[in-house]
Design a protein around this motif. Sequence first.
Motif, PDB file in Angstrom:
ATOM      1  N   LYS A   1      43.563  43.003  -0.255  1.00 29.98           N
ATOM      2  CA  LYS A   1      44.689  42.301  -0.867  1.00 29.98           C
ATOM      3  C   LYS A   1      44.504  40.791  -0.680  1.00 29.98           C
ATOM      4  O   LYS A   1      43.745  40.356   0.195  1.00 29.98           O
ATOM      5  CB  LYS A   1      46.003  42.763  -0.245  1.00 29.98           C
ATOM      6  CG  LYS A   1      46.323  44.225  -0.534  1.00 29.98           C
ATOM      7  CD  LYS A   1      47.639  44.629   0.107  1.00 29.98           C
ATOM      8  CE  LYS A   1      47.925  46.105  -0.151  1.00 29.98           C
ATOM      9  NZ  LYS A   1      49.181  46.534   0.527  1.00 29.98           N
ATOM     10  N   PRO A   2      45.203  39.962  -1.482  1.00 28.85           N
ATOM     11  CA  PRO A   2      44.969  38.513  -1.445  1.00 28.85           C
ATOM     12  C   PRO A   2      45.145  37.876  -0.077  1.00 28.85           C
ATOM     13  O   PRO A   2      44.450  36.910   0.249  1.00 28.85           O
ATOM     14  CB  PRO A   2      45.993  37.967  -2.451  1.00 28.85           C
ATOM     15  CG  PRO A   2      46.241  39.089  -3.387  1.00 28.85           C
ATOM     16  CD  PRO A   2      46.137  40.339  -2.575  1.00 28.85           C
TER      17      PRO A   2
ATOM     18  N   GLN B   1      51.563  41.156   0.042  1.00 25.09           N
ATOM     19  CA  GLN B   1      50.256  40.713  -0.435  1.00 25.09           C
ATOM     20  C   GLN B   1      49.174  40.844   0.628  1.00 25.09           C
ATOM     21  O   GLN B   1      48.080  40.304   0.473  1.00 25.09           O
ATOM     22  CB  GLN B   1      50.346  39.261  -0.940  1.00 25.09           C
ATOM     23  CG  GLN B   1      51.315  39.057  -2.090  1.00 25.09           C
ATOM     24  CD  GLN B   1      50.965  39.872  -3.327  1.00 25.09           C
ATOM     25  OE1 GLN B   1      49.851  40.363  -3.474  1.00 25.09           O
ATOM     26  NE2 GLN B   1      51.927  40.026  -4.231  1.00 25.09           N
ATOM     27  N   GLY B   2      49.473  41.547   1.718  1.00 24.97           N
ATOM     28  CA  GLY B   2      48.428  41.891   2.667  1.00 24.97           C
ATOM     29  C   GLY B   2      48.460  41.188   3.999  1.00 24.97           C
ATOM     30  O   GLY B   2      47.673  41.518   4.891  1.00 24.97           O
TER      31      GLY B   2
ATOM     32  N   GLY C   1      54.079  39.751  -9.875  1.00 25.85           N
ATOM     33  CA  GLY C   1      52.747  39.158  -9.780  1.00 25.85           C
ATOM     34  C   GLY C   1      51.715  40.237  -9.498  1.00 25.85           C
ATOM     35  O   GLY C   1      51.789  40.922  -8.477  1.00 25.85           O
ATOM     36  N   ARG C   2      50.790  40.361 -10.408  1.00 29.63           N
ATOM     37  CA  ARG C   2      49.744  41.359 -10.269  1.00 29.63           C
ATOM     38  C   ARG C   2      48.402  40.653 -10.287  1.00 29.63           C
ATOM     39  O   ARG C   2      48.075  39.961 -11.250  1.00 29.63           O
ATOM     40  CB  ARG C   2      49.844  42.393 -11.392  1.00 29.63           C
ATOM     41  CG  ARG C   2      51.066  43.295 -11.219  1.00 29.63           C
ATOM     42  CD  ARG C   2      51.697  43.679 -12.539  1.00 29.63           C
ATOM     43  NE  ARG C   2      52.903  44.468 -12.329  1.00 29.63           N
ATOM     44  CZ  ARG C   2      54.101  43.935 -12.088  1.00 29.63           C
ATOM     45  NH1 ARG C   2      54.236  42.619 -12.009  1.00 29.63           N
ATOM     46  NH2 ARG C   2      55.156  44.702 -11.907  1.00 29.63           N
ATOM     47  N   PHE C   3      47.633  40.822  -9.217  1.00 27.99           N
ATOM     48  CA  PHE C   3      46.392  40.084  -9.027  1.00 27.99           C
ATOM     49  C   PHE C   3      45.205  40.980  -9.359  1.00 27.99           C
ATOM     50  O   PHE C   3      44.970  41.978  -8.677  1.00 27.99           O
ATOM     51  CB  PHE C   3      46.305  39.581  -7.583  1.00 27.99           C
ATOM     52  CG  PHE C   3      47.397  38.623  -7.196  1.00 27.99           C
ATOM     53  CD1 PHE C   3      47.188  37.252  -7.245  1.00 27.99           C
ATOM     54  CD2 PHE C   3      48.645  39.090  -6.794  1.00 27.99           C
ATOM     55  CE1 PHE C   3      48.198  36.367  -6.895  1.00 27.99           C
ATOM     56  CE2 PHE C   3      49.657  38.217  -6.445  1.00 27.99           C
ATOM     57  CZ  PHE C   3      49.432  36.839  -6.502  1.00 27.99           C
TER      58      PHE C   3
ATOM     59  N   PRO D   1      46.300  47.458  -5.465  1.00 29.91           N
ATOM     60  CA  PRO D   1      47.728  47.376  -5.775  1.00 29.91           C
ATOM     61  C   PRO D   1      48.554  47.363  -4.498  1.00 29.91           C
ATOM     62  O   PRO D   1      48.108  47.837  -3.445  1.00 29.91           O
ATOM     63  CB  PRO D   1      47.992  48.640  -6.600  1.00 29.91           C
ATOM     64  CG  PRO D   1      46.894  49.579  -6.219  1.00 29.91           C
ATOM     65  CD  PRO D   1      45.698  48.729  -5.920  1.00 29.91           C
ATOM     66  N   ILE D   2      49.771  46.821  -4.605  1.00 32.44           N
ATOM     67  CA  ILE D   2      50.653  46.739  -3.447  1.00 32.44           C
ATOM     68  C   ILE D   2      51.112  48.130  -3.048  1.00 32.44           C
ATOM     69  O   ILE D   2      51.516  48.936  -3.887  1.00 32.44           O
ATOM     70  CB  ILE D   2      51.875  45.855  -3.763  1.00 32.44           C
ATOM     71  CG1 ILE D   2      51.441  44.414  -4.021  1.00 32.44           C
ATOM     72  CG2 ILE D   2      52.891  45.908  -2.619  1.00 32.44           C
ATOM     73  CD1 ILE D   2      52.565  43.519  -4.489  1.00 32.44           C
TER      74      ILE D   2
END
Length: 392
Positions: A2-3, A28-29, A348-350, A355-356
């Motif tokens: 994750k980011p 986001q991790g 917000g999808r990176f 995925p979250i």
Amino acid sequence: MKPLDGIKVVDFSRVLAGPMATQIMADQGAEVIKVERPGTGDESRSFEPAFEGGQSAYFCAFNRGKKSVAIDLRSEEGREIALDLAAAADVIVENFLPGGMEKLGLGYEAVSARNPGVVYISNTGFGQTGPYKDRKGYDTVFQALSGVIDLTGHPDGPPAKVGVPFADMTSGLWIVIAAMTGLLGRATSGRGCHVDLAMMDVQVSLLSLPAMWWFAQGRKPTRTGTEHLGRVPSAAFECRDNEWIFISASDQHWPAICDVLALDAPEWMEKNAARVERREEVMSMLRAAILPHARAELADTLRAAGVPAGEVNTVPEILGDPHTRFRGMVAGFDDPDRGETQCLATPGRFSGYDPIEFLAPPRLGADTDAVLRSLGVGDARLSELRDKGVVA
């Protein structure tokens, strides 16, 4: 991956703005360690609304995916543990009154002496400096002082607050902005920083457009209900069966509005400046033309004609909306007591990242032992600290 994998956040904040920000980082991790008071924890653990069984849904809304460590910061040993935690953090978030963390030996100077790369965010009501710095406040107080409440409501009615905790939530977003900016700056400079982030400053910064009316024309913005000061039409209109639709249009949309509503509008109405100048005349004509229509049918027809329009949804309507569901904005986590529990997703999808995965909020002190062991505290010492009430 994750980011924010590998980023450690130590969260000394309570209630809403800070916890909201650190929850976004957890989603986001980031590893977020929430420091709470033994026995009671974050006071929002007792706030309404509550799930069946008594767990605060308010707390769940802003604290999922974190670790909870219960430490008595009134004790010297508790403060030493907290300083050890802070010394290993990438980001610290706190919302004590100015000087509060310094009295505990946990202020920026003390922490940065051991951890010069830390991004330390102090989110207070009025900031670390200024004549109001020692004032206490809540979301609605900041809405009032900043002028937001004066701008909200109908012209013939009293001022009104925004329907969500506007000051808290916008401040929470700015805490995230501050954390990410600080981390990016650290990556290039090698240094951390202290961020003095006042909720009041955030609210004043959001007055950009009303302020420009004052700066440019000396015009004091006033309450306009759902209407726009500089555009007509841009307002909510009542439809049949007491349902409402919002139409926001510019000159290029005006012919389509007239066509859909079968309006025989005079030529002068083609220009927005004229419609603004004779606002009530235009609005009266539109209200009368819109009232007989069914909302859903009218909204679809206007959108098909290229007119920006949207139904004024209730909360249950938008949570059940097919687009909301398709976008995954209604998510869930597995709660150890209740099982599957609904929550709102972080937007917000990176691309290129996992995925979250939404995780349940922690029970008070659930991670105390594991986190302290990661600091090198042995079992015997843990038992001693627990017996003394330093940790729980």
